[in-house]
Design an enzyme around this catalytic site. Structure first.
Site, PDB file in Angstrom:
ATOM      1  N   GLU A  86       2.711   3.441  -4.981  1.00 33.86           N
ATOM      2  CA  GLU A  86       2.855   3.484  -3.529  1.00 33.86           C
ATOM      3  C   GLU A  86       1.605   4.099  -2.901  1.00 33.86           C
ATOM      4  OE1 GLU A  86       3.458   2.620  -0.700  1.00 33.86           O
ATOM      5  OE2 GLU A  86       5.625   2.937  -0.458  1.00 33.86           O
TER       6      GLU A  86
ATOM      7  N   HIS B 147      11.376  -1.310  -5.268  1.00 30.17           N
ATOM      8  CA  HIS B 147      12.347  -0.498  -6.012  1.00 30.17           C
ATOM      9  C   HIS B 147      13.619  -0.248  -5.200  1.00 30.17           C
ATOM     10  CE1 HIS B 147      11.585   3.031  -3.509  1.00 30.17           C
ATOM     11  NE2 HIS B 147      10.290   2.752  -3.607  1.00 30.17           N
TER      12      HIS B 147
END
Length: 686
Positions: free
Chosen positions: A461, A383
């Protein structure tokens, strides 16, 4: 089926609609929309305003707008002048009249559009009557939407005037003649409530409502108010300077998402009240917004509600004119923490990465379009940056949006992929906003928003436990370099866990508590939650802390058991937008990086990493800057395991790796002679 984007007013209408839904306390579990950009973008804007971009969104061609055949793309006014207003109105308003059909040679012929490549000739409409369009929507209601409602879910449908009319026709069992009296205005939520048998529940008689003839659904606002307010907005801003300040509040403002949305809604309503004094009720109806049908509103007067209430008081009955169900609003505070931004490490490289050259079509005008890449491949992208990345905070499962420069990184990645002829068939991402937004901006730049986006928590994550939200420098100072590096880089070392009642614990986030179903039940958490709530409350085993190994133990199986068989093995081209440690896990599997080396691999934000399924190697894309990617980006000390030589299955060199970055370019004797001959002046002796 033309595919224009939202206008600036369209953006305002959708954001305003989201605020109306938030104010009303409406919750959404699943979204259905069409394959057309204006509806898909509206869906994303709504979910952004709800702060729930992780919700599943299903895109169906059956919710596309009516196919207007040869009228597609033509001006309604000019067509009426040329062919006659009566004929054009017959095509637009009649239930069974079809406009002239498209032919394969027409610009808007849907058979050449990749978004509809899965439709057979019998499914692909070349023209439709209003009835055809409504019949097309019926299967998505019967097979999908009604099923979700029957399962107790709240469904949001973001579609077009005529497909929504089709759904309304089914829900309210409206006759063929009566449906022509129904119109769906743009940007105003239309809400239906259902009983256990999926019958629509009419609005209560003591509610102030706005609806239409033949309908039980209610509008959350009288149509037209926002349009009038927008027209008077500039004048209002000069009188109320704070209005512009309120409307420009960003996600970084010290407010929760709900507070920010409702403050904007209140500011918009003040403008609506101001604009209402200039509206001439007796004037002609407002301009044609492109919708078919006739809008006939039925408003329940508030005075009548009070009169009814006073009568009930006289009869000894209790009056509650608004009958609100006041409950404490629990709002998850917007995160201000971030994903780790690694300190600069000197990468000891043993070979150059494979860099695919800029397509010739981009540097040689007139040579033709860039060839589309048809082979199966995987593109992974971390990202774009968030504010937490820039501040050096542990983020993990804390949900923070992209920073402004993170949005730019994602858009640049999309432009670069499009430049190199990439197309995708499926997109995978996590349940975290920063990854979903990155996928969205990449797809937007590549003009493929209609692609399915599969969202899984298994691509989240790493969960940093009690370190979440803390500054890395602060953790290092408090606990020492050795302990800091063990928590951060140790392959099997877990950071300190969060408690069951910490705001950082995923079990206190509705997305995991309500929608995560593919992990086992936690007996201890179920017991704790049941005692706390004084009723039985089932709870699943969610991570309170993860080592790098724990993160990879969920990421790699998801790739091998879901993405590979569902997409890669079927020859599909896949985009995966995720976070650093999830991508580390994928690269560890694909590039066979040893466990003791994977922690030394750095993943730059917003950089597409292409895994070639043929040569089994990672490739980068030439961005035209002429910079060596090893100098431009930090891949960490384990980068040599990432950039191994790209070989074809027969052992030959992969000829797509055609850019090298060395201090002294080495030319062959033939190339040197050719360059020298070019440099010589015209007419000089050879």
């Amino acid at each position: 089926w033309a595919d224009p984007d939202l206008s600036p007013q369209g953006y305002r209408e959708v954001e305003h609609a989201a605020r109306l839904l938030l104010e009303g306390g409406y919750k959404v579990d699943v979204v259905f929309t069409s394959r057309l950009k204006r509806a898909i973008r509206s869906s994303f804007l709504l979910l952004q305003e709800f702060n729930e971009v992780y919700l599943p969104v299903f895109k169906s061609w059956r919710l596309n707008e009516r196919m207007y055949g040869a009228l597609t793309g033509l001006s309604k006014t000019e067509t009426a002048e040329r062919l006659g207003a009566e004929l054009v109105q017959e095509w637009r308003g009649s239930l069974r009249s079809r406009p002239p059909a498209l032919t394969p040679a027409d610009k808007y012929y849907p058979g050449r559009d990749r978004r509809h490549a899965d439709l057979g000739p019998a499914q692909l409409p070349l023209t439709e009557s209003l009835l055809d369009c409504m019949e097309r929507t019926k299967p998505v209601w019967l097979d999908k939407i009604s099923y979700e409602i029957a399962c107790g879910k709240n469904v949001l449908v973001v579609a077009h005037a005529n497909t929504l009319r089709g759904l309304v026709k089914i829900i309210d069992n409206i006759g063929d003649d009566e449906i022509q009296d129904i119109a769906i205005p743009t940007g105003i939520p239309l809400v239906y409530n259902f009983d256990s048998n999926l019958n629509p529940i009419p609005p209560s008689s003591d509610q102030k409502t706005v609806t239409q003839k033949h309908m039980t659904g209610i509008f959350l606002e009288k149509p037209g108010l926002l349009k009038q307010a927008i027209k008077r907005e500039v004048e209002w801003c000069s009188n109320v300077p704070d209005y512009e300040k309120v409307m420009s509040r960003s996600t970084t403002a010290a407010m929760t998402p709900l507070q920010r949305s409702l403050s904007k809604l209140e500011a918009e309503r003040q403008v609506q009240t101001y604009a209402a004094q200039f509206v001439d009720e007796a004037a002609d109806e407002e301009e044609d917004d492109g919708s078919d049908g006739k809008l006939t509103l039925v408003e329940q007067d508030e005075d009548k509600v009070w009169a009814k209430g006073l009568k009930e008081i006289e009869d000894g009955e209790y009056l509650d004119p608004d009958h609100p169900d006041f409950k404490e609003e629990v709002v998850k505070q917007e995160g201000t923490l971030i994903e780790e931004e690694e300190e600069e490490l000197t990468a000891q490289m043993y070979m150059s990465p494979c860099v695919t050259a800029m397509p010739a079509a981009m540097s040689v005008p007139g040579i033709g379009p860039v060839p589309v890449r048809r082979e199966a491949l995987i593109v992974m992208i971390r990202h774009g940056k968030t504010e937490n990345n820039k501040l050096g905070l542990f983020t993990g499962w804390e949900d923070v949006p992209l920073a402004v420069d993170g949005v730019v990184e994602a858009k640049e990645a999309g432009k670069l992929l499009k430049l190199h002829g990439f197309e995708f068939d499926a997109v995978y991402t996590s349940w975290l906003s920063r990854a979903i937004e990155t996928a969205w901006y990449v797809m937007d730049e590549m003009d493929c928003l209609w692609l399915p986006i599969i969202k899984s928590w298994r691509l989240n994550e790493r969960m940093y436990g009690d370190l979440t939200g803390l500054s890395k420098n602060m953790v290092k100072q408090r606990h020492g370099e050795k302990q800091f590096m063990a928590w951060r880089r140790g392959y099997a070392v877990n950071p300190p866990p969060v408690s069951s009642f910490s705001p950082q614990y995923p079990g206190n986030d509705i997305r995991y508590r309500k929608y995560l179903k593919d992990v086992r039940i936690s007996v201890s958490e179920t017991l704790i939650r049941s005692i706390e709530s004084k009723k039985f409350s089932l709870h699943r085993k969610l991570p309170k802390s993860e080592s790098l190994k724990d993160c990879m133990d969920r990421t790699i199986p998801y790739f091998t058991e879901q993405i590979m068989p569902e997409a890669i093995d079927k020859g599909k081209r896949v985009l995966i937008a995720s976070s650093e440690n999830a991508i580390r896990g994928l690269l560890m599997h694909l590039c066979e990086i040893p466990e003791d080396k994977i922690a030394g691999l750095e993943i730059p934000n917003g950089l597409p990493l292409i895994f070639d399924m043929n040569s089994k190697c990672i490739k980068l894309l030439d961005d035209g800057s002429g910079e060596d990617p090893l100098e431009k980006y930090n891949f960490g000390p384990s980068a040599s395991y990432l950039f191994r030589p790209c070989k074809n299955p027969d052992g030959s060199e992969d000829d797509s790796c055609d850019i090298t970055f060395s201090d002294v370019p080495v030319l062959s004797a033939t190339d040197s002679e050719l360059i020298e001959s070019i440099r010589k002046p015209v007419g000089a002796n050879v």
